[in-house]
Design a protein around this motif. Structure first.
Motif, PDB file in Angstrom:
ATOM      1  N   UNK A  16       0.848  -1.302   0.012  1.00 45.15           N
ATOM      2  CA  UNK A  16      -0.060  -0.069   0.027  1.00 45.15           C
ATOM      3  C   UNK A  16       0.868   1.259   0.029  1.00 45.15           C
ATOM      4  N   UNK A  17       0.678   1.948  -1.181  1.00 38.89           N
ATOM      5  CA  UNK A  17       1.608   3.175  -1.147  1.00 38.89           C
ATOM      6  C   UNK A  17       1.135   4.220  -0.375  1.00 38.89           C
ATOM      7  N   UNK A  18       2.137   4.788   0.667  1.00 42.80           N
ATOM      8  CA  UNK A  18       1.745   5.890   1.584  1.00 42.80           C
ATOM      9  C   UNK A  18       2.444   7.230   1.030  1.00 42.80           C
ATOM     10  N   UNK A  19       3.775   7.097   0.439  1.00 44.14           N
ATOM     11  CA  UNK A  19       4.023   8.404  -0.108  1.00 44.14           C
ATOM     12  C   UNK A  19       5.283   7.813  -0.902  1.00 44.14           C
ATOM     13  N   UNK A  20       5.699   8.773  -1.821  1.00 48.99           N
ATOM     14  CA  UNK A  20       6.872   8.291  -2.882  1.00 48.99           C
ATOM     15  C   UNK A  20       7.814   7.520  -2.124  1.00 48.99           C
ATOM     16  N   UNK A  21       8.096   6.318  -2.839  1.00 50.73           N
ATOM     17  CA  UNK A  21       9.273   5.551  -2.110  1.00 50.73           C
ATOM     18  C   UNK A  21       8.814   4.995  -0.829  1.00 50.73           C
ATOM     19  N   UNK A  22       7.478   4.762  -0.556  1.00 55.71           N
ATOM     20  CA  UNK A  22       7.204   4.454   0.806  1.00 55.71           C
ATOM     21  C   UNK A  22       5.860   3.554   0.903  1.00 55.71           C
ATOM     22  N   UNK A  46       7.027  -1.823   6.932  1.00 52.82           N
ATOM     23  CA  UNK A  46       7.082  -0.682   6.097  1.00 52.82           C
ATOM     24  C   UNK A  46       8.425  -0.809   5.192  1.00 52.82           C
ATOM     25  N   UNK A  47       8.048  -0.654   4.041  1.00 50.93           N
ATOM     26  CA  UNK A  47       9.179  -0.597   2.935  1.00 50.93           C
ATOM     27  C   UNK A  47       9.677   0.820   2.594  1.00 50.93           C
ATOM     28  N   UNK A  48      10.774   0.992   2.539  1.00 47.98           N
ATOM     29  CA  UNK A  48      11.468   2.082   2.067  1.00 47.98           C
ATOM     30  C   UNK A  48      12.246   2.141   0.865  1.00 47.98           C
ATOM     31  N   UNK A  49      11.911   2.753  -0.241  1.00 47.51           N
ATOM     32  CA  UNK A  49      13.137   2.354  -1.527  1.00 47.51           C
ATOM     33  C   UNK A  49      14.225   3.609  -1.273  1.00 47.51           C
ATOM     34  N   UNK A  50      15.444   3.238  -1.466  1.00 49.14           N
ATOM     35  CA  UNK A  50      16.491   4.078  -1.512  1.00 49.14           C
ATOM     36  C   UNK A  50      16.850   4.252  -2.990  1.00 49.14           C
ATOM     37  N   UNK A  51      18.217   4.662  -3.176  1.00 48.67           N
ATOM     38  CA  UNK A  51      18.630   4.789  -4.507  1.00 48.67           C
ATOM     39  C   UNK A  51      18.600   3.498  -5.257  1.00 48.67           C
ATOM     40  N   UNK A 132      22.308   3.064   4.725  1.00 50.57           N
ATOM     41  CA  UNK A 132      21.115   4.021   4.192  1.00 50.57           C
ATOM     42  C   UNK A 132      21.346   5.200   4.884  1.00 50.57           C
ATOM     43  N   UNK A 133      22.315   5.765   5.654  1.00 49.30           N
ATOM     44  CA  UNK A 133      22.531   7.129   6.240  1.00 49.30           C
ATOM     45  C   UNK A 133      22.180   8.371   5.513  1.00 49.30           C
ATOM     46  N   UNK A 134      22.519   7.990   4.005  1.00 51.74           N
ATOM     47  CA  UNK A 134      22.248   9.634   3.352  1.00 51.74           C
ATOM     48  C   UNK A 134      20.715   9.739   2.956  1.00 51.74           C
ATOM     49  N   UNK A 135      19.845   8.509   3.407  1.00 54.56           N
ATOM     50  CA  UNK A 135      18.490   8.909   2.891  1.00 54.56           C
ATOM     51  C   UNK A 135      17.483   8.543   4.176  1.00 54.56           C
ATOM     52  N   UNK A 153      12.527   8.706   7.266  1.00 60.01           N
ATOM     53  CA  UNK A 153      12.829   8.638   5.401  1.00 60.01           C
ATOM     54  C   UNK A 153      12.951  10.195   5.161  1.00 60.01           C
ATOM     55  N   UNK A 154      14.065  10.812   4.712  1.00 59.68           N
ATOM     56  CA  UNK A 154      14.312  12.010   4.603  1.00 59.68           C
ATOM     57  C   UNK A 154      13.630  12.600   3.280  1.00 59.68           C
ATOM     58  N   UNK A 155      13.770  11.917   2.139  1.00 56.89           N
ATOM     59  CA  UNK A 155      13.032  12.232   1.034  1.00 56.89           C
ATOM     60  C   UNK A 155      11.346  12.489   0.863  1.00 56.89           C
ATOM     61  N   UNK A 156      10.917  11.436   1.768  1.00 61.84           N
ATOM     62  CA  UNK A 156       9.268  11.568   1.785  1.00 61.84           C
ATOM     63  C   UNK A 156       8.998  12.302   3.209  1.00 61.84           C
TER      64      UNK A 156
END
Length: 193
Positions: A16-22, A46-51, A132-135, A153-156
């Motif tokens: 279930x998408x909750x935000x971009x890449x989340x 929860x799944x978080x997509x990184x680079x 994963x520290x950068x994101x 998750x910084x991007x979202x």
């Protein structure tokens, strides 16, 4: 619907998408408590997509074939996280499906899980030094019963908590005892804590 199903959030085992890449995955309920007194609690990953296609899987739920196929469309699990001593039940299942993914466990998870986690893992106990520290920011929160590791998750701008804040919906509680304890504990909707 069975009484135990009342605590869940269908559809289960579905991205279930909750935000971009989340994404979240609502799983089945598990029974937890002390001695012969056990209550159902819903589960959620929860799944978080990184680079690229790298995925971080936080507090995994059962990995059914349809879910594995959906995950394959969004990326590849690279890290599987057990964020506290209560959220480890399906880590072994995910490890078997994704043997190249690194397993990270919060303090006391392996001790609690015993033989269920009889493979290599890395400690999740500091606030930096992870791939994963950068994101994703990592924050261990120590408590008397357990240490829980929170992720941001910084991007979202998505904060991923497990049991640090709970907010049980009265309509999802199957017994008067559960309604009483959640009210007494200050973790009942709409003012969970």
């Amino acid at each position: 619907m069975h009484a135990e199903d009342k605590s869940t959030y269908p559809p289960l085992n579905t991205l279930k998408a909750v935000a971009e890449d989340v994404w979240i995955i609502d799983g089945p309920s598990i029974r937890f408590g002390w001695g012969c007194i056990k209550f159902p609690f819903s589960t959620r990953a929860t799944i978080l997509r990184l680079a690229g296609d790298a995925l971080l899987v936080h507090s995994p739920t059962p990995l059914v074939p349809t879910l594995a196929a959906a995950i394959g469309k969004i990326g590849t699990p690279r890290w599987i996280v057990g964020p506290n001593r209560l959220h480890y039940w399906w880590i072994g299942e995910w490890h078997a499906a994704y043997p190249d993914a690194a397993i990270y466990l919060a303090p006391k998870v392996q001790r609690q899980a015993g033989a269920r986690l009889d493979f290599a893992w890395q400690p999740l106990e500091r606030d930096r030094g992870y791939p994963w520290d950068d994101r994703i920011a990592t924050l261990p929160v120590s408590g008397g019963f357990m240490t829980e590791v929170e992720l941001f998750h910084r991007p979202s701008r998505t904060l991923v908590l497990t049991d640090l804040i709970e907010n049980f919906e009265t309509g999802k509680l199957e017994t008067r005892a559960m309604r009483f304890w959640t009210r007494l504990g200050g973790v009942r909707d709409p003012d969970g804590g």
